[in-house]
Motif scaffolding. Structure first.
Motif, PDB file in Angstrom:
ATOM      1  N   LEU A  90       0.851  -1.186   0.000  1.00 61.40           N
ATOM      2  CA  LEU A  90       0.000   0.000   0.000  1.00 61.40           C
ATOM      3  C   LEU A  90       0.885   1.234   0.000  1.00 61.40           C
ATOM      4  O   LEU A  90       1.748   1.382   0.869  1.00 61.40           O
ATOM      5  CB  LEU A  90      -0.899   0.006   1.245  1.00 61.40           C
ATOM      6  CG  LEU A  90      -1.731   1.259   1.480  1.00 61.40           C
ATOM      7  CD1 LEU A  90      -2.843   1.344   0.451  1.00 61.40           C
ATOM      8  CD2 LEU A  90      -2.290   1.260   2.882  1.00 61.40           C
ATOM      9  N   ALA A  91       0.699   2.088  -0.985  1.00 60.61           N
ATOM     10  CA  ALA A  91       1.406   3.369  -1.036  1.00 60.61           C
ATOM     11  C   ALA A  91       0.349   4.460  -0.901  1.00 60.61           C
ATOM     12  O   ALA A  91      -0.576   4.541  -1.702  1.00 60.61           O
ATOM     13  CB  ALA A  91       2.167   3.519  -2.341  1.00 60.61           C
ATOM     14  N   GLU A  92       0.491   5.268   0.118  1.00 61.62           N
ATOM     15  CA  GLU A  92      -0.488   6.309   0.410  1.00 61.62           C
ATOM     16  C   GLU A  92       0.112   7.671   0.054  1.00 61.62           C
ATOM     17  O   GLU A  92       1.218   8.001   0.486  1.00 61.62           O
ATOM     18  CB  GLU A  92      -0.825   6.241   1.903  1.00 61.62           C
ATOM     19  CG  GLU A  92      -1.830   7.234   2.370  1.00 61.62           C
ATOM     20  CD  GLU A  92      -2.030   7.124   3.870  1.00 61.62           C
ATOM     21  OE1 GLU A  92      -2.464   8.124   4.444  1.00 61.62           O
ATOM     22  OE2 GLU A  92      -1.740   6.072   4.469  1.00 61.62           O
ATOM     23  N   TYR A  93      -0.611   8.427  -0.750  1.00 64.89           N
ATOM     24  CA  TYR A  93      -0.139   9.740  -1.194  1.00 64.89           C
ATOM     25  C   TYR A  93      -1.080  10.821  -0.681  1.00 64.89           C
ATOM     26  O   TYR A  93      -2.304  10.655  -0.688  1.00 64.89           O
ATOM     27  CB  TYR A  93      -0.093   9.803  -2.723  1.00 64.89           C
ATOM     28  CG  TYR A  93       0.982   8.934  -3.322  1.00 64.89           C
ATOM     29  CD1 TYR A  93       2.235   9.454  -3.605  1.00 64.89           C
ATOM     30  CD2 TYR A  93       0.747   7.591  -3.606  1.00 64.89           C
ATOM     31  CE1 TYR A  93       3.228   8.666  -4.150  1.00 64.89           C
ATOM     32  CE2 TYR A  93       1.733   6.797  -4.151  1.00 64.89           C
ATOM     33  CZ  TYR A  93       2.967   7.334  -4.421  1.00 64.89           C
ATOM     34  OH  TYR A  93       3.958   6.545  -4.961  1.00 64.89           O
ATOM     35  N   HIS A  94      -0.502  11.936  -0.246  1.00 64.84           N
ATOM     36  CA  HIS A  94      -1.259  13.126   0.152  1.00 64.84           C
ATOM     37  C   HIS A  94      -0.738  14.283  -0.685  1.00 64.84           C
ATOM     38  O   HIS A  94       0.444  14.609  -0.635  1.00 64.84           O
ATOM     39  CB  HIS A  94      -1.071  13.446   1.642  1.00 64.84           C
ATOM     40  CG  HIS A  94      -1.646  12.417   2.549  1.00 64.84           C
ATOM     41  ND1 HIS A  94      -2.972  12.396   2.908  1.00 64.84           N
ATOM     42  CD2 HIS A  94      -1.081  11.352   3.160  1.00 64.84           C
ATOM     43  CE1 HIS A  94      -3.197  11.371   3.707  1.00 64.84           C
ATOM     44  NE2 HIS A  94      -2.055  10.723   3.880  1.00 64.84           N
ATOM     45  N   ASP A  95      -1.611  14.868  -1.479  1.00 62.66           N
ATOM     46  CA  ASP A  95      -1.257  15.995  -2.358  1.00 62.66           C
ATOM     47  C   ASP A  95      -0.082  15.650  -3.267  1.00 62.66           C
ATOM     48  O   ASP A  95       0.813  16.461  -3.481  1.00 62.66           O
ATOM     49  CB  ASP A  95      -0.943  17.249  -1.545  1.00 62.66           C
ATOM     50  CG  ASP A  95      -2.132  17.702  -0.707  1.00 62.66           C
ATOM     51  OD1 ASP A  95      -3.276  17.542  -1.190  1.00 62.66           O
ATOM     52  OD2 ASP A  95      -1.927  18.203   0.414  1.00 62.66           O
ATOM     53  N   GLY A  96      -0.061  14.425  -3.778  1.00 61.27           N
ATOM     54  CA  GLY A  96       0.972  14.002  -4.704  1.00 61.27           C
ATOM     55  C   GLY A  96       2.288  13.605  -4.061  1.00 61.27           C
ATOM     56  O   GLY A  96       3.233  13.265  -4.752  1.00 61.27           O
ATOM     57  N   GLU A  97       2.373  13.653  -2.748  1.00 61.87           N
ATOM     58  CA  GLU A  97       3.599  13.296  -2.040  1.00 61.87           C
ATOM     59  C   GLU A  97       3.387  11.997  -1.278  1.00 61.87           C
ATOM     60  O   GLU A  97       2.347  11.792  -0.654  1.00 61.87           O
ATOM     61  CB  GLU A  97       3.990  14.412  -1.074  1.00 61.87           C
ATOM     62  CG  GLU A  97       5.311  14.173  -0.390  1.00 61.87           C
ATOM     63  CD  GLU A  97       5.682  15.318   0.524  1.00 61.87           C
ATOM     64  OE1 GLU A  97       6.305  15.048   1.560  1.00 61.87           O
ATOM     65  OE2 GLU A  97       5.346  16.463   0.211  1.00 61.87           O
ATOM     66  N   LEU A  98       4.376  11.121  -1.334  1.00 58.84           N
ATOM     67  CA  LEU A  98       4.284   9.839  -0.651  1.00 58.84           C
ATOM     68  C   LEU A  98       4.213  10.067   0.853  1.00 58.84           C
ATOM     69  O   LEU A  98       5.087  10.679   1.451  1.00 58.84           O
ATOM     70  CB  LEU A  98       5.491   8.963  -1.001  1.00 58.84           C
ATOM     71  CG  LEU A  98       5.502   7.556  -0.449  1.00 58.84           C
ATOM     72  CD1 LEU A  98       4.307   6.759  -0.959  1.00 58.84           C
ATOM     73  CD2 LEU A  98       6.789   6.855  -0.813  1.00 58.84           C
TER      74      LEU A  98
END
Length: 139
Positions: A90-98
């Motif tokens: 699972l890779a979680e991104y917030h505003d395009g940042e990891l």
């Protein structure tokens, strides 16, 4: 030379189509196909490198979930480092940042995918960092 008659709209002369007008040659314009240039997809190597940078930045470890080993070619004798990712990650991104990678290790605890999803559901999807209670032991 071909003649279609008085009411014929076009006639062929020397291999070209001629229109109704006085000697004007009507040429077909080729329409340029406008193709969208797709954005290049990141390679697996680039994704794994971004995971490693995230782990270094946050003080976490991707081992033993993302296993790395040295592989040697029996034909050429060259050796290289090979990373074997887990079956599911699972890779979680917030505003395009990891923002988070699961599974990952925090000290002796492993934050699994289920743990991270449970933490996100419990917080309504606003939790930036996983809490220490949503981890499980590797034993």
């Amino acid at each position: 030379m071909q003649r279609l008659g008085r009411y014929g709209r076009t006639r062929r002369r020397w291999g070209r189509e001629r229109g109704r007008g006085r000697g004007r040659v009507r040429r077909r314009r080729r329409r340029r196909r406008r193709t969208c240039q797709p954005t290049p997809e990141p390679t697996l190597r680039a994704i794994l490198e971004s995971f490693e940078r995230w782990a270094d930045r946050t003080g976490r470890s991707l081992e033993p979930c993302f296993r790395t080993r040295r592989a040697e070619s029996t034909i050429t004798g060259e050796s290289t480092v090979v990373c074997r990712p887990p079956t599911v990650a699972l890779a979680e991104y917030h505003d395009g940042e990891l923002a988070h990678v699961a599974p990952s290790r925090v000290g002796e605890r492993v934050v699994g995918i289920e743990d991270r999803l449970d933490a996100l559901v419990a917080s309504g999807g606003t939790e930036r960092e996983p809490s220490t209670r949503s981890t499980r032991s590797t034993n």
